[in-house]
Write an enzyme that holds these catalytic residues in place. Structure first.
Site, short mmCIF file in Angstrom:
data_model
loop_
_atom_site.label_atom_id
_atom_site.label_comp_id
_atom_site.label_asym_id
_atom_site.label_seq_id
_atom_site.Cartn_x
_atom_site.Cartn_y
_atom_site.Cartn_z
N GLU A 164 0.88 -1.16 0.00
CA GLU A 164 0.00 0.00 0.00
C GLU A 164 0.92 1.21 0.00
O GLU A 164 1.53 1.54 1.01
CB GLU A 164 -0.91 -0.04 1.23
N CYS B 291 -2.14 8.82 2.88
CA CYS B 291 -2.02 8.45 1.47
C CYS B 291 -3.33 8.66 0.73
O CYS B 291 -3.35 8.81 -0.49
CB CYS B 291 -1.54 7.01 1.32
#
Length: 487
Positions: free
Chosen positions: A259, A293
């Site tokens: 990720e 993010c």
């Protein structure tokens, strides 16, 4: 430091957790953990050596077979008990997160709720690992398809969501029957250490969960990735570091999930409900002080509503209260360190040099701690670094468009593809955007998309695999097919 803060810190284990025991580093080394709001030292924790990393894997490997053979219901009950303990200690965990990471206490409480849900969700998924059985098309045999735990897994978590990123990886691994070695970020290790203590209390057997805190991430990680006993790597962090880990994992064809970075577009069409869009923008940009993010990075707003949108956003951002996250009413805490402030200011300066206008903020705040005033930029021009690089700070940059095709082109003009946000009252357009935007997740008239029951992850340079949802547990399972001939 208040008495409450001191009591919370004093309750956190500061050693390595190896084979069910809290131990010092083999070298005796420690490192300091600091409060980014003040620069003060909170405590010191063990600084693991490469040898300590191998000891952690020794423990995980030794416990693997027995944990894999543990009944799914038993694994589920342990995770559920851990969830209950997290709820009981939500205030202590939230305060601990605020102290080491800086986010406002209200947001830290939200993370405890969100992170805890992964324990509950995967406690329920542990007993639903399924396979299939049936006759093959030729009628010559029975096909049995089953799922098996991958095996010992190495979990590397980032500093920005220290509880949720730990539970999002640990919970599915344990539910699947995998043992783990967890390496939290050196900037924010305390919440993970507290979480591992909760797992121990919940009944996780010795060796099933091991934690190593270290300032030598590469030195500890390289021998683990080369060890044939390790079967899985899960990493959350920057794309650059993730690419390097994938290269190292390739030699052993090690199973990985990544990720990585994001560059999320936030598209506002001319028919959008602007009040709803502004609320979504504030959540998508300023949650976690922009250090996520999933944070919206590029605000792509139709020219007919850009001025009104910018005015509304600027008014709200100007009113934000900045301060230490433990203070009442604070909505913007410190960035993680001074380098993060400098990086955000460099992107702002580049945009201004190219013709952008600062409508509020745009400067560091003097005094102790790593504070940056929340910032809004308008008229951001094509070619600005702020449109290409992940900001990771409280800076909202607005560019404009005229036609839907232009908005799609601008939104997709990035190597990243984690999440996108779209605001429109046209349902047909919303469905078109679902199909046209190259991201693994999307918020349609929503500024927050994360949920334990949903698959979290991206495409392109934003990563591989998914965390959460029905898909999350399969990152820690391997599929086995068996043929039984018909007699």
């Amino acid at each position: 430091m208040s008495a409450t803060e001191k009591a919370v810190l004093d309750a956190v284990p500061t050693g390595l957790f190896l084979g069910g025991e809290w131990v010092a580093s083999s070298t005796g080394a420690t490192f300091e953990v600091r409060d980014p709001a003040t620069g003060d030292v909170l405590t010191s924790v063990a600084d693991a050596s490469p040898e300590d990393g191998v000891r952690a894997l020794d423990a995980a490997a030794a416990a693997q077979d027995e944990w894999a053979a543990t009944a799914p219901r038993v694994r589920a009950e342990i995770l559920r008990k851990a969830f209950d303990l997290v709820q009981e200690r939500k205030e202590e965990l939230a305060l601990l997160m605020t102290l080491e990471m800086g986010k406002p206490l209200a947001e830290a409480r939200g993370e405890v709720a969100y992170g805890g849900e992964f324990l509950r969700w995967f406690s329920e998924e542990a007993v639903r690992i399924s396979g299939r059985y049936g006759l093959n098309p030729e009628g010559t045999g029975r096909m049995v398809v089953s799922q098996r735990p991958v095996g010992p897994s190495y979990l590397i978590t980032p500093w920005n969501f220290p509880l949720a990123m730990a539970t999002r990886k640990i919970a599915p691994a344990l539910a699947a029957g995998c043992t783990v070695v967890v390496k939290p970020a050196a900037l924010t290790p305390l919440t993970t250490l507290a979480m591992v203590g909760i797992l121990e209390e919940a009944g996780v057997p010795a060796g099933v969960v091991n934690v190593i805190t270290t300032t030598s991430s590469r030195g500890v990680t390289e021998p683990l990735l080369a060890d044939p006993r390790l079967k899985k790597l899960s990493f959350t962090g920057s794309t650059e570091v993730g690419q390097g880990l994938i290269r190292q994992a390739a030699d052993r064809v090690l199973r990985v999930s990544m990720e990585l970075g994001g560059n999320a577009p936030f598209v506002v069409f001319e028919d959008a409900d602007l009040d709803k869009a502004v609320e979504g923008a504030l959540m998508a940009k300023f949650r976690n002080i922009g250090q996520a993010c999933t944070a919206a990075n590029r605000f792509i707003v139709h020219k007919d509503v850009a001025d009104e949108f910018a005015a509304k956003v600027t008014e709200r951002v100007t009113a934000m209260r900045i301060g230490r996250g433990t203070e009442d009413g604070v909505t913007i805490g410190p960035l993680i360190d001074d380098r993060a402030v400098e990086s955000s200011l460099a992107l702002v300066a580049d945009a201004v040099d190219r013709g952008a206008t600062v409508t509020t903020g745009g400067a560091a705040i003097d005094g102790p701690g790593s504070f940056l005033a929340p910032t809004v930029l308008t008229d951001v021009k094509a070619g600005s670094e702020i449109l290409r690089e992940e900001i990771f700070g409280p800076v909202l940059a607005i560019a404009t468009f005229e036609a839907e095709d232009e908005a799609v082109a601008l939104a997709n003009a990035t190597d990243y593809g984690l999440v996108s946000y779209v605001f429109t009252e046209d349902l047909a357009r919303g469905h078109r955007m679902i199909d046209r935007l190259d991201t693994g997740m999307m918020g349609l008239n929503a500024g927050v998309v994360s949920n334990a029951a949903a698959p979290f992850g991206g495409v392109k340079l934003s990563g591989l695999g998914r965390e959460g949802g029905l898909e999350g547990i399969h990152e820690y399972l391997s599929t086995k097919y068996t043929l039984i001939p018909v007699s």
